[in-house]
Design a protein around this motif. Sequence first.
Motif, PDB file in Angstrom:
ATOM      1  N   TYR A 272       0.857  -1.189   0.000  1.00  0.00           N
ATOM      2  CA  TYR A 272       0.000   0.000   0.000  1.00  0.00           C
ATOM      3  C   TYR A 272       0.893   1.238   0.000  1.00  0.00           C
ATOM      4  CZ  TYR A 272      -3.117  -3.618   1.779  1.00  0.00           C
ATOM      5  OH  TYR A 272      -3.817  -4.784   1.952  1.00  0.00           O
ATOM      6  N   TYR A 274       0.652   5.673  -0.209  1.00  0.00           N
ATOM      7  CA  TYR A 274      -0.182   6.867  -0.173  1.00  0.00           C
ATOM      8  C   TYR A 274       0.723   8.090  -0.203  1.00  0.00           C
ATOM      9  CZ  TYR A 274      -3.353   3.348   1.722  1.00  0.00           C
ATOM     10  OH  TYR A 274      -4.075   2.207   1.921  1.00  0.00           O
ATOM     11  N   LEU A 276       0.351  12.179   0.235  1.00  0.00           N
ATOM     12  CA  LEU A 276      -0.562  13.229   0.668  1.00  0.00           C
ATOM     13  C   LEU A 276       0.124  14.580   0.512  1.00  0.00           C
ATOM     14  CD1 LEU A 276      -0.676  10.704   3.029  1.00  0.00           C
ATOM     15  CD2 LEU A 276      -2.871  11.854   3.345  1.00  0.00           C
ATOM     16  N   LEU A 285      -5.096  13.735   0.003  1.00  0.00           N
ATOM     17  CA  LEU A 285      -4.592  12.526  -0.652  1.00  0.00           C
ATOM     18  C   LEU A 285      -4.557  12.752  -2.158  1.00  0.00           C
ATOM     19  CD1 LEU A 285      -3.741   9.529  -0.248  1.00  0.00           C
ATOM     20  CD2 LEU A 285      -6.134   8.922  -0.592  1.00  0.00           C
ATOM     21  N   ARG A 287      -2.486  10.528  -4.260  1.00  0.00           N
ATOM     22  CA  ARG A 287      -2.250   9.240  -4.932  1.00  0.00           C
ATOM     23  C   ARG A 287      -2.461   8.124  -3.923  1.00  0.00           C
ATOM     24  NH1 ARG A 287       0.019   8.260  -9.800  1.00  0.00           N
ATOM     25  NH2 ARG A 287      -0.853  10.327 -10.135  1.00  0.00           N
ATOM     26  N   ARG A 288      -3.252   7.142  -4.340  1.00  0.00           N
ATOM     27  CA  ARG A 288      -3.599   6.023  -3.465  1.00  0.00           C
ATOM     28  C   ARG A 288      -3.459   4.729  -4.250  1.00  0.00           C
ATOM     29  NH1 ARG A 288      -9.811   4.797  -1.702  1.00  0.00           N
ATOM     30  NH2 ARG A 288      -9.468   2.888  -0.485  1.00  0.00           N
ATOM     31  N   GLU A 290      -3.213   0.541  -3.765  1.00  0.00           N
ATOM     32  CA  GLU A 290      -3.397  -0.594  -2.873  1.00  0.00           C
ATOM     33  C   GLU A 290      -3.336  -1.881  -3.687  1.00  0.00           C
ATOM     34  OE1 GLU A 290      -6.962  -0.090  -0.621  1.00  0.00           O
ATOM     35  OE2 GLU A 290      -6.274   1.743   0.376  1.00  0.00           O
ATOM     36  N   ASN A 297      -9.015   8.905  -5.146  1.00  0.00           N
ATOM     37  CA  ASN A 297      -8.596   9.647  -3.953  1.00  0.00           C
ATOM     38  C   ASN A 297      -9.822  10.165  -3.207  1.00  0.00           C
ATOM     39  OD1 ASN A 297      -5.940   9.296  -4.872  1.00  0.00           O
ATOM     40  ND2 ASN A 297      -6.020  11.172  -6.060  1.00  0.00           N
ATOM     41  N   GLN A 299     -10.584   9.689  -0.008  1.00  0.00           N
ATOM     42  CA  GLN A 299     -10.422   9.827   1.431  1.00  0.00           C
ATOM     43  C   GLN A 299     -10.622  11.286   1.838  1.00  0.00           C
ATOM     44  OE1 GLN A 299     -10.049   7.344   3.437  1.00  0.00           O
ATOM     45  NE2 GLN A 299      -9.440   5.669   2.113  1.00  0.00           N
ATOM     46  N   SER A 309      -0.211   9.866   9.169  1.00  0.00           N
ATOM     47  CA  SER A 309       0.284  10.933   8.299  1.00  0.00           C
ATOM     48  C   SER A 309       0.285  12.272   9.023  1.00  0.00           C
ATOM     49  CB  SER A 309      -0.561  11.012   7.031  1.00  0.00           C
ATOM     50  OG  SER A 309      -1.934  11.178   7.352  1.00  0.00           O
ATOM     51  N   TYR A 334      -7.929   4.662   7.867  1.00  0.00           N
ATOM     52  CA  TYR A 334      -7.793   4.665   6.411  1.00  0.00           C
ATOM     53  C   TYR A 334      -6.745   3.672   5.912  1.00  0.00           C
ATOM     54  CZ  TYR A 334      -3.659   7.621   7.121  1.00  0.00           C
ATOM     55  OH  TYR A 334      -2.442   8.115   7.517  1.00  0.00           O
TER      56      TYR A 334
END
Length: 571
Positions: A272, A274, A276, A285, A287-288, A290, A297, A299, A309, A334
């Motif tokens: 994973y 992320y 931010l 956020l 880029r996410r 998983e 994005n 979140q 974070s 998250y």
Amino acid sequence: MDVKPQTKQAIFLVWFLLVPAGLWFTYHTYPPKINGHWIDLLAFLLLTSVVASMPIVINEMFIFLIQWVALATFLRFGLFVEIIFAQIAVVVLVLKLRILRKGELFRLPLNLIMFFFVSFLSGGLYYLLGGHTGPKLQINADFLLLAVLYAVLSYTLNQVILAFNLYVIYKSKDPYFGKEFFVETITTLITFPIGFILYILYNQVGLLALLFVGVPFVSLSTIFNLYYSSEKINEYLQKAAEIGHQMAERLFIDDVVDLFIKKLSEMLPVDYAYILEASGDELKLIRRIESGQVLPNDQQFMSIHEGISGMVWANRKSFLFKTKKDWIEYSNGYIPKDAESILGVPIIRSKKLIGVLLLASRRKRAYEKSQLMIIDILCSHFAIAIENARHYEQTKRQSERCALTNLYNYRYFENMLTEEFEKLTRFERKMLSLIILDIDHFKNVNDTYGHQSGNEILCELASRLGKLVGVRGIVARYGGEEFVVLLPDVSKEEAYQMAELIRQSIANWPFSISQSLDQKHQQVRITASIGVATAPEDAEDSLALIRHADRALYVGAKRAGRNRVAEYSSC
């Protein structure tokens, strides 16, 4: 390499049925000869455990050099003790390497079975040929020969069973006799004599032999591992420099982010990721990723001190969590539930925090402190690359956009027209339509209400055109009060209908102005004349398409009375 669930269950069953019974049989058939030397036994066990916990690393290969200790243990205490010590050594090694993850627990009984077979078969043959526990190797050459035979057979059986596991259980297709095989064989041949020396020296000076032999070997292993660690760090530093140069070459923010995540995933076990961005008092956020998939994005924004974070942001320093229990109290939900190891690093540029990087792995203790240093360096390169890309995109946007209307300008339109026409000639497009629009009597608007009011009308018209055309085409300001709409794969009939819709939206809905010469808010009605042409029906090149659409505008619409749409006709 995936192993079927049925095979995993069978491995556990074989260990349960075979190893305990085999130990019982060995104990009664070849009873250990301890003779009250329990302290000596514990000393050998300690040496076995220490050596097992310190595998030598050569070219990223972990070499398990326990055979020399096993040889001395076998000769001194017998087969049963050697089997027990080998089983303990496997457990110690597995715990040291942390290779047991969810779904891979079967690897422990598989290795225990392998070492049991190796010990039992080689030791049984040794006894069958006349060998016994506690031989005087320095006196009787026959016993020395049997001990050498035991050592060679032990290593050979180990390789045979290992090959069976690889090709039958793991279904590996890689060649067996590769670099790893030759390196392990050479190191084993080098270390086997140490086992004979340890046994002979033990018979002479007792437990001091373990210090005389064990300490140099352990020291050598430590030096090898420290050397490997330094080599690994140097390799990481070189990779970080290369990645920094590659990111600096990327001109767009998305390209920089994609390359950054890709290279991190190649260097570290990343399940994973992320990224931010610090925006005011919140983290957004941007880029996410998983399990290798880029997700939306969606979140919510996070504030300072919120979640891991937020903690990285507030403290402006990196955090390394090796297991879930270390970070669960700081999480705000998250991070996926199956994550274990987490790496949080601030992204800082010119002493200003611009973002936070979070990496997570399903493995426990997946990251090391040395890697944290490398990621911190990479984040510095990333921050510079992002800033450079942002400046480039801003400059590019300014060079391509009209400063007043924010539509594309003539230069961008001309480039896009050339590209689309090339696609048309390569048959990647079926047709290409062009709409040219000119506001009727726009000079009168400027003279009556002022140029500021004229600019307001141009901006509102640009907004209407953008909404009407949407993603079907490209809208640009052609110059002055002229606008163009480029429509790939749109027929002349469809382009004409869109042009008519545009004309009606201009003529039927007045434009609001607030900066007129008398400083009053007013509604102004205007009209526009529009020309339409389509390639390849009306033109064979891009210049001809513009010329024919322009001709339709002035001849077919302007001269015919304005406030109308005209399509090009060669007649």
